[in-house]
Motif scaffolding. Structure first.
Motif, PDB file in Angstrom:
ATOM      1  N   ALA A 191       0.836  -1.198   0.000  1.00 60.21           N
ATOM      2  CA  ALA A 191       0.000   0.000   0.000  1.00 60.21           C
ATOM      3  C   ALA A 191       0.867   1.243   0.000  1.00 60.21           C
ATOM      4  O   ALA A 191       1.912   1.285   0.648  1.00 60.21           O
ATOM      5  CB  ALA A 191      -0.893  -0.007   1.238  1.00 60.21           C
ATOM      6  N   GLY A 192       0.415   2.260  -0.717  1.00 60.13           N
ATOM      7  CA  GLY A 192       1.075   3.560  -0.638  1.00 60.13           C
ATOM      8  C   GLY A 192       0.685   4.215   0.678  1.00 60.13           C
ATOM      9  O   GLY A 192      -0.276   3.795   1.333  1.00 60.13           O
ATOM     10  N   ARG A 193       1.416   5.271   1.052  1.00 60.96           N
ATOM     11  CA  ARG A 193       1.080   5.927   2.320  1.00 60.96           C
ATOM     12  C   ARG A 193      -0.290   6.609   2.244  1.00 60.96           C
ATOM     13  O   ARG A 193      -0.992   6.711   3.246  1.00 60.96           O
ATOM     14  CB  ARG A 193       2.170   6.937   2.683  1.00 60.96           C
ATOM     15  N   ASP A 194      -0.687   7.062   1.045  1.00 65.05           N
ATOM     16  CA  ASP A 194      -2.009   7.685   0.898  1.00 65.05           C
ATOM     17  C   ASP A 194      -3.111   6.680   1.222  1.00 65.05           C
ATOM     18  O   ASP A 194      -4.053   6.987   1.954  1.00 65.05           O
ATOM     19  CB  ASP A 194      -2.191   8.276  -0.512  1.00 65.05           C
ATOM     20  N   GLN A 195      -2.956   5.460   0.714  1.00 62.07           N
ATOM     21  CA  GLN A 195      -3.942   4.402   0.997  1.00 62.07           C
ATOM     22  C   GLN A 195      -3.958   4.054   2.488  1.00 62.07           C
ATOM     23  O   GLN A 195      -5.010   3.896   3.092  1.00 62.07           O
ATOM     24  CB  GLN A 195      -3.600   3.161   0.163  1.00 62.07           C
ATOM     25  N   ARG A 196      -2.759   3.958   3.067  1.00 59.88           N
ATOM     26  CA  ARG A 196      -2.659   3.613   4.496  1.00 59.88           C
ATOM     27  C   ARG A 196      -3.329   4.668   5.360  1.00 59.88           C
ATOM     28  O   ARG A 196      -4.090   4.354   6.264  1.00 59.88           O
ATOM     29  CB  ARG A 196      -1.191   3.496   4.906  1.00 59.88           C
ATOM     30  N   LEU A 197      -3.038   5.938   5.066  1.00 61.02           N
ATOM     31  CA  LEU A 197      -3.598   7.001   5.899  1.00 61.02           C
ATOM     32  C   LEU A 197      -5.121   7.055   5.774  1.00 61.02           C
ATOM     33  O   LEU A 197      -5.822   7.304   6.754  1.00 61.02           O
ATOM     34  CB  LEU A 197      -2.970   8.354   5.556  1.00 61.02           C
ATOM     35  N   GLN A 198      -5.632   6.791   4.569  1.00 58.19           N
ATOM     36  CA  GLN A 198      -7.092   6.784   4.422  1.00 58.19           C
ATOM     37  C   GLN A 198      -7.699   5.641   5.235  1.00 58.19           C
ATOM     38  O   GLN A 198      -8.693   5.815   5.939  1.00 58.19           O
ATOM     39  CB  GLN A 198      -7.505   6.660   2.943  1.00 58.19           C
ATOM     40  N   ALA A 199      -7.069   4.467   5.154  1.00 59.17           N
ATOM     41  CA  ALA A 199      -7.571   3.312   5.902  1.00 59.17           C
ATOM     42  C   ALA A 199      -7.497   3.570   7.406  1.00 59.17           C
ATOM     43  O   ALA A 199      -8.436   3.255   8.150  1.00 59.17           O
ATOM     44  CB  ALA A 199      -6.770   2.060   5.533  1.00 59.17           C
ATOM     45  N   LEU A 200      -6.396   4.167   7.856  1.00 60.91           N
ATOM     46  CA  LEU A 200      -6.246   4.425   9.290  1.00 60.91           C
ATOM     47  C   LEU A 200      -7.249   5.483   9.745  1.00 60.91           C
ATOM     48  O   LEU A 200      -7.800   5.404  10.845  1.00 60.91           O
ATOM     49  CB  LEU A 200      -4.821   4.869   9.621  1.00 60.91           C
ATOM     50  N   ALA A 201      -7.516   6.486   8.897  1.00 55.90           N
ATOM     51  CA  ALA A 201      -8.457   7.543   9.263  1.00 55.90           C
ATOM     52  C   ALA A 201      -9.858   6.972   9.458  1.00 55.90           C
ATOM     53  O   ALA A 201     -10.630   7.459  10.273  1.00 55.90           O
ATOM     54  CB  ALA A 201      -8.467   8.639   8.193  1.00 55.90           C
ATOM     55  N   ARG A 202     -10.189   5.913   8.692  1.00 55.74           N
ATOM     56  CA  ARG A 202     -11.500   5.266   8.836  1.00 55.74           C
ATOM     57  C   ARG A 202     -11.462   4.149   9.870  1.00 55.74           C
ATOM     58  O   ARG A 202     -12.500   3.584  10.217  1.00 55.74           O
ATOM     59  CB  ARG A 202     -11.910   4.616   7.502  1.00 55.74           C
ATOM     60  N   GLY A 203     -10.265   3.804  10.334  1.00 58.27           N
ATOM     61  CA  GLY A 203     -10.084   2.608  11.151  1.00 58.27           C
ATOM     62  C   GLY A 203     -10.648   2.725  12.561  1.00 58.27           C
ATOM     63  O   GLY A 203     -10.866   3.818  13.068  1.00 58.27           O
ATOM     64  N   ASP A 204     -10.842   1.578  13.173  1.00 61.04           N
ATOM     65  CA  ASP A 204     -11.422   1.496  14.510  1.00 61.04           C
ATOM     66  C   ASP A 204     -10.458   2.038  15.556  1.00 61.04           C
ATOM     67  O   ASP A 204      -9.287   1.634  15.605  1.00 61.04           O
ATOM     68  CB  ASP A 204     -11.746   0.032  14.832  1.00 61.04           C
ATOM     69  N   GLU A 205     -10.962   2.933  16.379  1.00 57.43           N
ATOM     70  CA  GLU A 205     -10.108   3.553  17.394  1.00 57.43           C
ATOM     71  C   GLU A 205      -9.510   2.513  18.351  1.00 57.43           C
ATOM     72  O   GLU A 205      -8.323   2.573  18.672  1.00 57.43           O
ATOM     73  CB  GLU A 205     -10.920   4.576  18.190  1.00 57.43           C
ATOM     74  N   GLY A 206     -10.326   1.571  18.784  1.00 52.46           N
ATOM     75  CA  GLY A 206      -9.848   0.567  19.731  1.00 52.46           C
ATOM     76  C   GLY A 206      -8.735  -0.284  19.148  1.00 52.46           C
ATOM     77  O   GLY A 206      -7.734  -0.572  19.805  1.00 52.46           O
ATOM     78  N   PHE A 207      -8.919  -0.682  17.883  1.00 51.59           N
ATOM     79  CA  PHE A 207      -7.913  -1.519  17.227  1.00 51.59           C
ATOM     80  C   PHE A 207      -6.602  -0.760  17.083  1.00 51.59           C
ATOM     81  O   PHE A 207      -5.526  -1.273  17.395  1.00 51.59           O
ATOM     82  CB  PHE A 207      -8.445  -1.958  15.858  1.00 51.59           C
ATOM     83  N   LEU A 208      -6.692   0.485  16.627  1.00 61.56           N
ATOM     84  CA  LEU A 208      -5.472   1.278  16.419  1.00 61.56           C
ATOM     85  C   LEU A 208      -4.809   1.616  17.754  1.00 61.56           C
ATOM     86  O   LEU A 208      -3.579   1.654  17.863  1.00 61.56           O
ATOM     87  CB  LEU A 208      -5.787   2.559  15.646  1.00 61.56           C
ATOM     88  N   LEU A 209      -5.628   1.857  18.776  1.00 57.72           N
ATOM     89  CA  LEU A 209      -5.087   2.142  20.105  1.00 57.72           C
ATOM     90  C   LEU A 209      -4.272   0.954  20.610  1.00 57.72           C
ATOM     91  O   LEU A 209      -3.154   1.107  21.100  1.00 57.72           O
ATOM     92  CB  LEU A 209      -6.232   2.450  21.078  1.00 57.72           C
ATOM     93  N   SER A 210      -4.823  -0.245  20.469  1.00 58.11           N
ATOM     94  CA  SER A 210      -4.116  -1.435  20.951  1.00 58.11           C
ATOM     95  C   SER A 210      -2.839  -1.692  20.156  1.00 58.11           C
ATOM     96  O   SER A 210      -1.819  -2.076  20.721  1.00 58.11           O
ATOM     97  CB  SER A 210      -5.030  -2.662  20.870  1.00 58.11           C
ATOM     98  N   LEU A 211      -2.901  -1.468  18.842  1.00 56.10           N
ATOM     99  CA  LEU A 211      -1.699  -1.637  18.026  1.00 56.10           C
ATOM    100  C   LEU A 211      -0.621  -0.639  18.444  1.00 56.10           C
ATOM    101  O   LEU A 211       0.552  -0.996  18.574  1.00 56.10           O
ATOM    102  CB  LEU A 211      -2.017  -1.422  16.546  1.00 56.10           C
ATOM    103  N   ALA A 212      -1.032   0.618  18.661  1.00 54.59           N
ATOM    104  CA  ALA A 212      -0.083   1.650  19.064  1.00 54.59           C
ATOM    105  C   ALA A 212       0.537   1.278  20.410  1.00 54.59           C
ATOM    106  O   ALA A 212       1.751   1.408  20.624  1.00 54.59           O
ATOM    107  CB  ALA A 212      -0.784   3.004  19.149  1.00 54.59           C
ATOM    108  N   TYR A 213      -0.309   0.771  21.293  1.00 54.05           N
ATOM    109  CA  TYR A 213       0.148   0.354  22.620  1.00 54.05           C
ATOM    110  C   TYR A 213       1.149  -0.798  22.506  1.00 54.05           C
ATOM    111  O   TYR A 213       2.200  -0.800  23.157  1.00 54.05           O
ATOM    112  CB  TYR A 213      -1.080  -0.049  23.434  1.00 54.05           C
ATOM    113  N   SER A 214       0.825  -1.761  21.630  1.00 55.14           N
ATOM    114  CA  SER A 214       1.724  -2.904  21.460  1.00 55.14           C
ATOM    115  C   SER A 214       3.088  -2.425  20.957  1.00 55.14           C
ATOM    116  O   SER A 214       4.135  -2.929  21.368  1.00 55.14           O
ATOM    117  CB  SER A 214       1.122  -3.934  20.506  1.00 55.14           C
ATOM    118  N   SER A 215       3.059  -1.432  20.098  1.00 59.30           N
ATOM    119  CA  SER A 215       4.309  -0.897  19.551  1.00 59.30           C
ATOM    120  C   SER A 215       5.137  -0.225  20.651  1.00 59.30           C
ATOM    121  O   SER A 215       6.349  -0.410  20.741  1.00 59.30           O
ATOM    122  CB  SER A 215       3.966   0.096  18.431  1.00 59.30           C
ATOM    123  N   GLN A 216       4.453   0.523  21.507  1.00 59.73           N
ATOM    124  CA  GLN A 216       5.160   1.187  22.613  1.00 59.73           C
ATOM    125  C   GLN A 216       5.760   0.173  23.580  1.00 59.73           C
ATOM    126  O   GLN A 216       6.802   0.416  24.183  1.00 59.73           O
ATOM    127  CB  GLN A 216       4.186   2.057  23.408  1.00 59.73           C
TER     128      GLN A 216
END
Lengths: 368, 156
Positions: free
Chosen positions: A193-218
């Protein structure tokens, strides 16, 4: 065969929906909640529904929250369904968040960011103690926000512009005659995926899912050690070029939340060490989401550089599972009749048990 | 920003169309109804609700990406005197878009412009400036005023 036409549930379904409507209304002795009350007083629910519903309209989002009985993923689904009924007039010019009329702007990394640290309306530093005066039916008078003598001047410098002269932060790329950005609502997900596609997907993405992924990364699964370089919340004008005019006009103001995460990058043979960046942008005031998005964007950029090892760096894993309308649909479809699948499974398991019993009996006989 | 063709009168028209779009529907209706001599007009395009795909910039200033959509209503009208006006406004208020188009048409007529310039455009612009100014004052009141704690050492 997974699906067969089954008839007979129609009356049950109608009655179930009538009961749902009654449940949604709750005790009729209590006044019904109006959508404008939701819009004004549950504005953060409204913001999440607009953001993940991928459609900016406060009144529609408030209606969706009411219809869904407060179930936000259900409300998000309603928004997504509604947006498919409308024609698209075109695409806006990219919003210029640097021009934002900022209500909140903080940098956790750089204390002396020009313009200063503006806390704005925030839950940060509250004690998280339940405030029982709010349960007193609005009888407590609201103390209005304090207004300083001198208004905040706009536009405010961004963290990127502050350090631009030293080249400390990775610069944004602006391509001459760039093609139209990838549009997930018109094209299927594609990899890499290009970064444009990724950012669009993340902007629509589930807050809980992205929060947990961000947490896992930290916590070390693809550690990015991010610092929060800047968060800003405020109003930005949207510009659009109507065909009839041929020049851009502003068609409205949107409330947006933007987050810039930075993390050190040691450099390479022909690149100097620098802060690499992750970017988050959402409709409304969705700070947790914007921060998570920025961390995940940063992690996925590692992946693009061939450093993927953790779930948050695996773009297929992240992008295929971040949409809560798709995820909810696939998980919840398991509630629909699977009678034929079950029949097939039953036949299989009965045959396997028969075979097993026969084998066991043969073994026993041989042993004797 | 994309390269735009130079259109005669564009900066001015852009200014008032932006003010009309960013005003609240209730304010637009009230200002419109406050005008005694409202001209007759007919619809070239009846108010239509649709969406505009909102784009952001990667990293804040980079190449574009698609952020999500917003609802927008558009309309076009023609005055009896011949001027045509358009309205493109965020949200789903048909009346807002229609009045915006009518005012746009009036602003293009030397005769009608004085009727709406002060009573509608300037009035709406003032309300927007006030809202923005109030928010900017509230924001300033939440600015952190750092001070450094002076460390004192006990003598000896």
């Amino acid at each position: 065969m997974a699906y067969v036409a089954v008839k007979g549930g129609e009356r049950a379904i109608t009655n179930a929906h009538r009961w749902l409507a009654e449940d949604r209304r709750g005790d009729v002795a209590i006044p019904e909640i109006e959508t404008d009350q939701i819009r004004e007083q549950l504005s953060l629910s409204v913001d999440r529904v607009m953001s993940e519903g991928s459609c900016y309209d406060r009144d529609l989002a408030a209606l969706a929250v009411k219809q869904a009985g407060g179930d936000l993923p259900e409300a998000i689904f309603l928004m997504r369904a509604y947006r498919t009924t409308l024609p698209r007039f075109g695409a806006s010019l990219p919003v210029e968040t640097g021009q934002m009329a900022v209500r909140r702007r903080i940098s956790a990394a750089f204390k002396d960011i020009p313009g200063g640290q503006l806390l704005g309306p925030t839950f940060d530093y509250t004690h998280r103690l339940l405030d029982f005066t709010l349960a007193a039916n609005g009888e407590t008078p609201v103390e209005g926000a304090l207004e300083a003598e001198e208004a905040q001047a706009y536009p405010m410098a961004t963290i990127a512009s502050v350090f631009a002269h030293e080249d400390l932060l990775e610069p944004d790329v602006r391509t001459e005659d760039a093609p139209a950005p990838f549009d997930l609502t018109r094209e299927p997900m594609a990899f890499p995926a290009g970064r444009d596609q990724r950012l669009q997907a993340l902007a629509r993405g589930d807050e809980g899912f992205l929060l947990s992924l961000a947490y896992s990364s930290q916590r070390g699964w693809g550690s990015t050690h991010p610092l929060c370089a800047e968060i800003r919340l405020g109003e930005v004008a949207v510009e659009f070029i109507p065909d009839e005019l041929g020049f851009a006009i502003e068609i409205g103001d949107l409330t947006l939340t933007e987050c810039q995460m930075i993390s050190t990058y040691g450099g390479g043979i022909d690149t100097a060490p620098q802060f690499a960046r992750g970017y988050g942008l959402t409709f409304g005031h969705c700070e947790r989401k914007a921060m998570s998005m920025a961390i995940v964007d940063r992690a996925l950029r590692d992946a693009a550089a061939g450093e993927a090892s953790a779930p948050c760096q695996d773009e297929e894993f992240v992008l295929y599972h971040s949409d809560n309308v798709e995820a909810s649909g696939f998980v919840q479809h398991l509630k629909l009749p699977h009678y034929v699948d079950f029949q097939a499974d039953l036949q299989l398991i009965r045959r396997q048990r028969r075979d097993y019993a026969e084998r066991a009996a043969a073994m026993k006989e041989a042993a004797e | 920003m994309a390269v735009q063709p130079v259109v005669e009168g564009a900066p001015e028209r852009r200014r008032w169309l932006s003010i009309l779009a960013k005003a609240q529907p209730g304010e637009v209706l009230a200002a419109w109804e406050g005008i005694a001599a409202r001209p007759e007009y007919r619809a070239l395009r009846s108010p239509e609700i649709g969406m505009v795909l909102v784009r952001g910039r990667m990293g804040g200033t980079g190449d574009a990406f698609n952020l999500g959509e917003m609802t927008v209503t558009r309309a076009a009208v023609r005055l009896e005197s011949g001027e045509t006006g358009i309205g493109y406004v965020a949200g789903r208020d048909r009346k807002h878009a229609e009045i915006a188009a009518a005012v746009d048409a009036m602003m293009q007529s030397a005769d009608l412009r004085p009727t709406v310039e002060g009573a509608v455009i300037a009035k709406l612009a003032r309300a927007q400036d006030e809202r923005r100014y109030t928010a900017a004052r509230k924001a300033a009141a939440t600015k952190v005023d750092f001070f450094t704690m002076v460390r004192t050492r006990s003598p000896g």
